[in-house]
Write a protein that holds these residues in place. Structure first.
Motif, PDB file in Angstrom:
ATOM      1  N   SER A 160       0.802  -1.224   0.000  1.00  0.00           N
ATOM      2  CA  SER A 160       0.000   0.000   0.000  1.00  0.00           C
ATOM      3  C   SER A 160       0.834   1.273   0.000  1.00  0.00           C
ATOM      4  CB  SER A 160      -0.960   0.012   1.184  1.00  0.00           C
ATOM      5  OG  SER A 160      -0.265   0.024   2.421  1.00  0.00           O
ATOM      6  N   ASN A 181      -4.989   1.767   5.204  1.00  0.00           N
ATOM      7  CA  ASN A 181      -4.806   0.376   4.805  1.00  0.00           C
ATOM      8  C   ASN A 181      -6.137  -0.299   4.487  1.00  0.00           C
ATOM      9  OD1 ASN A 181      -1.988   0.102   4.883  1.00  0.00           O
ATOM     10  ND2 ASN A 181      -1.976  -0.343   7.073  1.00  0.00           N
ATOM     11  N   LEU A 185      -7.335  -1.835   0.900  1.00  0.00           N
ATOM     12  CA  LEU A 185      -7.854  -3.191   0.710  1.00  0.00           C
ATOM     13  C   LEU A 185      -9.219  -3.165   0.030  1.00  0.00           C
ATOM     14  CD1 LEU A 185      -7.001  -5.232   3.932  1.00  0.00           C
ATOM     15  CD2 LEU A 185      -6.139  -5.601   1.619  1.00  0.00           C
ATOM     16  N   THR A 200      -1.656  -8.777  -0.545  1.00  0.00           N
ATOM     17  CA  THR A 200      -1.347  -7.372  -0.293  1.00  0.00           C
ATOM     18  C   THR A 200      -0.463  -7.261   0.943  1.00  0.00           C
ATOM     19  OG1 THR A 200      -3.383  -7.162   0.992  1.00  0.00           O
ATOM     20  CG2 THR A 200      -3.479  -6.513  -1.323  1.00  0.00           C
ATOM     21  N   LEU A 202       0.654  -4.703   4.073  1.00  0.00           N
ATOM     22  CA  LEU A 202       0.226  -3.525   4.822  1.00  0.00           C
ATOM     23  C   LEU A 202       1.293  -3.115   5.829  1.00  0.00           C
ATOM     24  CD1 LEU A 202      -3.436  -4.651   5.643  1.00  0.00           C
ATOM     25  CD2 LEU A 202      -2.597  -3.481   3.583  1.00  0.00           C
ATOM     26  N   ASP A 223     -10.703 -11.251   5.279  1.00  0.00           N
ATOM     27  CA  ASP A 223      -9.724 -11.158   4.194  1.00  0.00           C
ATOM     28  C   ASP A 223      -8.504 -11.988   4.578  1.00  0.00           C
ATOM     29  OD1 ASP A 223      -7.663 -10.342   2.373  1.00  0.00           O
ATOM     30  OD2 ASP A 223      -8.755  -8.485   2.000  1.00  0.00           O
ATOM     31  N   TRP A 226      -4.009 -10.630   3.103  1.00  0.00           N
ATOM     32  CA  TRP A 226      -3.162  -9.496   3.469  1.00  0.00           C
ATOM     33  C   TRP A 226      -2.030  -9.972   4.390  1.00  0.00           C
ATOM     34  CZ3 TRP A 226      -2.402  -7.964   8.527  1.00  0.00           C
ATOM     35  CH2 TRP A 226      -3.305  -8.432   9.489  1.00  0.00           C
TER      36      TRP A 226
END
Length: 232
Positions: A160, A181, A185, A200, A202, A223, A226
């Motif tokens: 990010s 963040n 997302l 992803t 973060l 999720d 991440w």
């Protein structure tokens, strides 16, 4: 007349938008090391070549792979490549295409890629100097990036923001980055393509493990793709 290497690259590149293997972060991290950072190149200010690292070509990634590296972090500074300012914050399409070309060179060689928003973190996205416009610009930027790269393989990871800036003892600033963040997302997950299951990364405030322990908040549950990024 195209050479064999060019043809092989074109064939591999077509696969970048076809193949996506659902991969959880815990599995990816077992195959991503060792990694290499493409620093002072696409993150240079104001543009590529400004800090002396010019001549980036596909051969660069042949050399990286031959040296045994499994992944490459590609830092990108977007600050000086906006074609328009508010409200659209449109990225110069020539710059976006250049970034995509570099990412594709790596992916076509089976190398994992971490793509990010880099020196923007202190040029305009320092939330210790918070304005609503910063968040809007960040969201507009990541909407464009996520949309452009949504059909790449699972080996493309989105980070990010590089080393979020701010006072190290400021819970307020840290919470602004926690919110950023979550916004990041939401943008990625709702941008289509393969991004619903894209890994992803973060960061915490300053990407510090100590400050992360103090301030970092997990995004909302549900999720599984991440990861938490920190400097040990």
């Amino acid at each position: 007349m195209w050479g064999l290497n060019t043809l092989l690259y074109l064939v591999a590149a077509t696969q970048l938008v076809r193949a996506f293997v659902d991969t959880k972060p815990s599995v990816a991290w077992k195959t991503i090391s060792p990694g290499w950072n493409l620093g002072n190149t696409l993150d240079a200010i104001p543009t590529e070549g400004s800090w002396g690292n010019s001549g980036l070509t596909a051969q660069t990634f042949d050399d990286i792979k031959a040296a045994g590296f499994k992944s490459v972090r590609i830092p990108v500074t977007w600050t000086h490549h906006f074609q328009t300012e508010a409200p659209s914050y449109t990225v110069d399409p020539t710059w976006m295409t250049r970034v995509e070309t570099v990412v594709d060179w790596a992916l076509a060689r089976g190398v994992w890629v971490v793509l990010n928003v880099h020196h923007d973190s202190w040029e305009w996205a320092d939330l210790s100097k918070y304005t609503p416009g910063q968040v809007d610009k960040f969201e507009k930027l990541w909407t464009q990036i996520a949309t452009r790269f949504k059909n790449k393989s699972e080996k493309l990871i989105f980070e990010s923001l590089n080393e979020p800036a701010g006072s190290p003892d400021n819970q307020v600033t840290a919470d602004l980055y926690n919110d950023l963040n979550t916004r990041f997302l939401n943008i990625v997950r709702n941008s289509g393509g393969y991004n619903a299951k894209r890994i992803t990364s973060l960061p915490s405030l300053h990407t510090s493990i100590e400050l992360g322990n103090l301030y970092f908040k997990d995004p909302p549950a549900g999720d599984d793709y991440w990861t938490y990024q920190y400097v040990p």
